[in-house]
Scaffold this active site. Structure first.
Site, PDB file in Angstrom:
ATOM      1  N   THR A  24       0.797  -1.079  -0.165  1.00  0.00           N
ATOM      2  CA  THR A  24       0.282   0.025  -0.273  1.00  0.00           C
ATOM      3  C   THR A  24       0.950   1.390  -0.091  1.00  0.00           C
ATOM      4  O   THR A  24       0.509   2.562   0.216  1.00  0.00           O
ATOM      5  CB  THR A  24      -0.585   0.045   1.408  1.00  0.00           C
ATOM      6  OG1 THR A  24      -0.493  -0.292   2.888  1.00  0.00           O
ATOM      7  CG2 THR A  24      -2.144  -0.845   1.475  1.00  0.00           C
ATOM      8  N   GLY A  25       2.268   1.033   0.157  1.00  0.00           N
ATOM      9  CA  GLY A  25       3.468   1.980   0.198  1.00  0.00           C
ATOM     10  C   GLY A  25       3.080   2.812  -1.107  1.00  0.00           C
ATOM     11  O   GLY A  25       2.570   2.168  -2.156  1.00  0.00           O
ATOM     12  N   GLN A  84       5.446   3.107  -3.590  1.00  0.00           N
ATOM     13  CA  GLN A  84       6.045   2.182  -3.916  1.00  0.00           C
ATOM     14  C   GLN A  84       5.756   0.908  -4.288  1.00  0.00           C
ATOM     15  O   GLN A  84       5.216   0.393  -5.746  1.00  0.00           O
ATOM     16  CB  GLN A  84       7.503   2.008  -3.312  1.00  0.00           C
ATOM     17  CG  GLN A  84       8.671   2.559  -3.956  1.00  0.00           C
ATOM     18  CD  GLN A  84       9.382   2.199  -5.080  1.00  0.00           C
ATOM     19  OE1 GLN A  84      10.308   1.364  -4.800  1.00  0.00           O
ATOM     20  NE2 GLN A  84      10.326   3.447  -5.522  1.00  0.00           N
ATOM     21  N   LYS A 136      -3.970  -3.384   7.238  1.00  0.00           N
ATOM     22  CA  LYS A 136      -4.552  -2.782   6.321  1.00  0.00           C
ATOM     23  C   LYS A 136      -5.594  -3.882   5.635  1.00  0.00           C
ATOM     24  O   LYS A 136      -5.986  -4.361   3.629  1.00  0.00           O
ATOM     25  CB  LYS A 136      -3.401  -2.268   4.707  1.00  0.00           C
ATOM     26  CG  LYS A 136      -3.001  -0.459   5.535  1.00  0.00           C
ATOM     27  CD  LYS A 136      -3.179   0.244   5.522  1.00  0.00           C
ATOM     28  CE  LYS A 136      -2.735   1.382   5.990  1.00  0.00           C
ATOM     29  NZ  LYS A 136      -1.592   2.058   4.673  1.00  0.00           N
ATOM     30  N   THR A 161      14.148  -3.360  -1.026  1.00  0.00           N
ATOM     31  CA  THR A 161      14.191  -2.625   0.047  1.00  0.00           C
ATOM     32  C   THR A 161      15.486  -2.276  -0.003  1.00  0.00           C
ATOM     33  O   THR A 161      16.634  -2.602   0.478  1.00  0.00           O
ATOM     34  CB  THR A 161      13.758  -2.720   1.165  1.00  0.00           C
ATOM     35  OG1 THR A 161      12.291  -2.858   1.026  1.00  0.00           O
ATOM     36  CG2 THR A 161      13.750  -1.990   2.273  1.00  0.00           C
ATOM     37  N   TYR A 177      20.286  -1.954 -16.739  1.00  0.00           N
ATOM     38  CA  TYR A 177      18.825  -1.652 -17.635  1.00  0.00           C
ATOM     39  C   TYR A 177      19.709  -1.151 -19.403  1.00  0.00           C
ATOM     40  O   TYR A 177      19.343  -1.092 -20.190  1.00  0.00           O
ATOM     41  CB  TYR A 177      18.031  -0.713 -17.644  1.00  0.00           C
ATOM     42  CG  TYR A 177      17.381  -1.130 -15.782  1.00  0.00           C
ATOM     43  CD1 TYR A 177      17.206  -2.378 -15.329  1.00  0.00           C
ATOM     44  CD2 TYR A 177      16.966   0.509 -15.373  1.00  0.00           C
ATOM     45  CE1 TYR A 177      17.342  -2.262 -14.149  1.00  0.00           C
ATOM     46  CE2 TYR A 177      16.312   0.100 -14.437  1.00  0.00           C
ATOM     47  CZ  TYR A 177      16.207  -0.670 -12.954  1.00  0.00           C
ATOM     48  OH  TYR A 177      15.456  -1.174 -12.113  1.00  0.00           O
ATOM     49  N   GLU A 230      31.226  -4.377  -9.575  1.00  0.00           N
ATOM     50  CA  GLU A 230      31.521  -3.342  -9.157  1.00  0.00           C
ATOM     51  C   GLU A 230      32.959  -3.130  -8.112  1.00  0.00           C
ATOM     52  O   GLU A 230      32.871  -4.189  -7.537  1.00  0.00           O
ATOM     53  CB  GLU A 230      30.130  -2.267  -9.186  1.00  0.00           C
ATOM     54  CG  GLU A 230      28.934  -2.787  -7.520  1.00  0.00           C
ATOM     55  CD  GLU A 230      28.004  -2.245  -7.518  1.00  0.00           C
ATOM     56  OE1 GLU A 230      27.309  -1.619  -8.573  1.00  0.00           O
ATOM     57  OE2 GLU A 230      27.607  -2.593  -6.235  1.00  0.00           O
ATOM     58  N   HIS A 241      26.382   2.456  -3.537  1.00  0.00           N
ATOM     59  CA  HIS A 241      25.968   1.437  -2.463  1.00  0.00           C
ATOM     60  C   HIS A 241      26.635   1.021  -1.852  1.00  0.00           C
ATOM     61  O   HIS A 241      27.980   1.130  -1.410  1.00  0.00           O
ATOM     62  CB  HIS A 241      25.748   0.017  -4.155  1.00  0.00           C
ATOM     63  CG  HIS A 241      25.182  -0.342  -5.261  1.00  0.00           C
ATOM     64  ND1 HIS A 241      25.170  -0.980  -6.646  1.00  0.00           N
ATOM     65  CD2 HIS A 241      23.586   0.731  -5.189  1.00  0.00           C
ATOM     66  CE1 HIS A 241      24.120  -0.760  -7.264  1.00  0.00           C
ATOM     67  NE2 HIS A 241      23.246  -0.093  -6.624  1.00  0.00           N
TER      68      HIS A 241
END
Lengths: 361, 288
Positions: B16-17, B19, B47, B101, B163, B213, B247
């Site tokens: 329900t947030g 995001q 909720k 998250t 991406y 990375e 990160h």
């Protein structure tokens, strides 16, 4: 965030690890009566760099001379950092130096405890050249402390008095959300007592709030300002400003800048869903950094709206040259807005960085 | 294809947030497009009974599973409760938990991952974009329009850089079997080694692009563990030491985990390492 030595020792003391008697002094402080620390003391500059001893940040002197020697030390810099705090400690008669640490092991997703019979300044060499002399035991994070067998495996034939210290260090690691808790050297004294002579503790940046730490000292003022806007920001020393979305893409942009023989002025990741206001903020922040001559904006994402980004760039209204690469929704509209205002836009990051190289060489 | 297909039913935790709502919509758009199952339920404690982007919301995963068939969760809950949500997914028997998250304290992550292992639940992330099997399923936040079905697996510690690389591959006519973002945190549920082992068992995957990375040594460990043809790209050649590059896990610490030594190690194993993302398609093509 790295704790300073005296803060790390406070953490250790709370966990029941003996630390030398000592006191922190700052410039202008009355050092007060240091006689309680004996005839000789150690002055240790509390700066956030390694190799402090070799750089002159540790002074051993008669207690009577300590105030004068501390005054001298306050006037110096250690590897570029001014000395603003000195830890004054009793000097201890050390018989043997051990090494003990707890850290997060990325490969196993667990804490790992390390113990070596030969600690002190050479531990890194030992770890590299003779790794078998550093004993390692991985611990399930589902346990609330070290099981006795693990402590026995770590301490081995070393004095039994070390065992409770190893357990206490692990408790301190858990209680403080540490990613590293290290005692080096862990000393045995002439009288048989055990003592943490130095302390290195790094607290997880994602746990600072629940550890009651209001501000991440490892960040510069500008980096903190960026963090308040929800950006990740690192200052570098070149003249090409970079705004990207996502840490990996922004790093790759930096690398491409180096590939084309340029030097990046910063790393700035605006985060997900960059809108007009955030982009304007980010571009302005870079434009205000000294020495930034050109700014590359590299944004990619399915949900990034290019028209919003373009308006943000126009809103920022900075004097530096701006080169934009973006892909996402409403790309054509974004290109039109930028074109109208005389900004350059490219379809690929290679083209964008190459354009910067062409224009600033 | 690995980890999820069009039959996979998904529960979104933190439904329900902002995001959660947004990405339930996008995931189910994709599910409709490919004829997949998609998100069947949302979960937000307190909720229950509401609706989020067209799916019913429950107070717990346990309640949701009474009404729906699901094998996976995608977790959007805030950092302070996300570790708990991973454990809830595992304790309720879900096969897969994808934690989007960011900023979960690493001690919470270690606990949650080790707890999930007890139940045999695979954790992807945290701090990750999730995964997409083009034409089959999307679990997470990757932009679906960039991906095309095909024979190349992609496994990456990054989001947008993934991406970028998927876009390069697709434009070059090279499709993907599954694209997995394993996350940018120092401690993650599935490493390169774990994902490469799955790609190795997958008959559709002929080669894998590994996107790493700075920080740690998971890239070398993964590369050494597989016999699949690999092409690598490592971000952060220009990253200074002791600075966190966005990160939490992207940091050269104590002189370890820098990009150049990773590249040397990978090249030492005979792996082609691209010096920029745009070189990747040409390096992969010979393996197809």
């Amino acid at each position: 965030m790295k704790l300073r030595e005296f803060e790390g020792k406070r953490v250790f003391a709370e966990a029941g690890i003996p630390v030398p008697r000592g006191r922190v002094i700052r410039p202008g402080d009355e050092p007060g009566d240091l006689d309680e620390f004996g005839d000789e003391v150690v002055l240790k500059a509390q700066v956030d760099v390694g190799g402090r001893g070799k750089a002159g940040g540790v002074v051993i002197c008669p207690t009577a001379e300590a105030p004068a020697r501390a005054g001298d030390l306050f006037g110096t810099t250690i590897r570029g950092l001014p000395v603003t705090e000195i830890l004054v400690e009793e000097r201890l008669p050390i018989v043997h130096e051990y090494y003990c640490a707890v850290m997060v092991d990325r490969s196993t997703s667990q804490p790992v405890v390390l113990f070596a019979e030969a600690g002190g300044v050479e531990i890194e060499e030992t770890a590299k050249n003779d790794p078998d002399r550093v004993r390692r035991v991985g611990i399930s994070p589902l346990l609330s402390g070290l099981p006795p067998f693990a402590v026995r495996d770590l301490v081995g034939a070393a004095p039994k008095a070390l065992a409770p210290i190893v357990s206490a260090l692990y408790r301190a690691f858990l209680a403080n959300d540490a990613i590293l808790a290290e005692i080096n050297p862990l000393a045995i004294l002439e009288d048989g007592r055990v003592m943490a002579v130095d302390a290195k503790v790094i607290v997880d940046d994602n746990a600072l709030a629940r550890q009651g730490i209001a501000q991440n000292r490892d960040l510069s003022e500008r980096e903190r300002e960026a963090e308040r806007h929800g950006f990740s920001y690192v200052e570098l020393d070149g003249d090409v400003g970079v705004v990207g979305n996502g840490a990996g893409l922004t790093m790759a942009t930096l690398d491409l800048i180096e590939h084309y023989g340029l030097r990046a002025a910063n790393f700035l990741d605006v985060g997900g869903g960059a809108d007009r206001e955030r982009v304007a903020h980010a571009v302005r922040l870079l434009a205000l950094s000294p020495g930034v001559r050109v700014i590359i904006v590299n944004l990619l994402g399915g949900i990034t709206r290019c028209d919003e980004v373009a308006l943000g760039i126009v809103d920022a209204g900075v004097r530096q040259r701006i080169i934009v690469r973006m892909a996402g929704t409403n790309e054509e509209e974004g290109r039109a807005i930028l074109g109208e205002h005389g900004y350059e836009m490219y379809g690929s990051m290679d083209e964008a960085v190459a354009a910067a190289a062409g224009g600033t060489r | 294809m690995i980890l999820a297909d069009r039959k996979s039913g998904v529960i979104v935790a933190g439904a329900t947030g902002r995001q959660g709502l947004f990405h339930i919509g996008l995931m189910n758009d994709y599910a409709r497009e490919v004829g997949g199952t998609g998100v069947v339920a949302g979960v937000t404690p307190g909720k229950g009974g509401q609706e989020a982007a067209g799916v019913p919301v429950y107070n717990s995963i346990r309640e949701a599973l009474r009404e729906h068939d699901a094998q996976a969760s995608v977790i959007f809950v805030p950092a302070s409760a996300a570790g708990d949500s991973i454990m809830e997914s595992a304790a309720n028997g879900l096969e897969l938990a994808v934690a989007i998250t960011e900023h979960i304290p690493v001690h919470d992550t270690m606990k949650a991952i080790n707890y999930a292992r007890l139940y045999g639940t695979t954790v992807i992330g945290p701090n990750c974009p999730g995964l997409i099997s083009p034409g089959e399923a999307k679990l997470g936040i990757m932009p679906a329009h960039l991906a095309r079905p095909g024979p190349v697996g992609v496994v990456s510690r990054s989001g947008t850089l993934t991406y970028e690389i998927v876009d390069e591959l697709s434009r070059a006519g090279i499709g993907q079997s599954t694209v997995v973002g394993i996350g940018g945190d120092p401690v993650i549920g599935s490493t390169f080694t774990d994902i490469l082992a799955r790609f190795e068992r997958d008959p559709t995957t002929k080669a894998v692009v590994l996107v790493g990375e700075v920080g740690g040594a998971l890239e070398q460990e993964g590369a050494a563990s597989t016999s699949l043809p690999l092409v690598a790209y490592i971000a952060g050649v220009s990253a200074p030491p002791d600075k966190r590059m966005g990160h939490a896990g992207a940091i050269v610490e104590g002189g370890e985990g820098d990009a150049r030594s990773k590249i040397r190690a990978l090249e030492g194993m005979g792996i082609a390492v691209a010096s920029r993302p745009s070189e990747i398609p040409d390096l992969v093509r010979p393996y197809l």
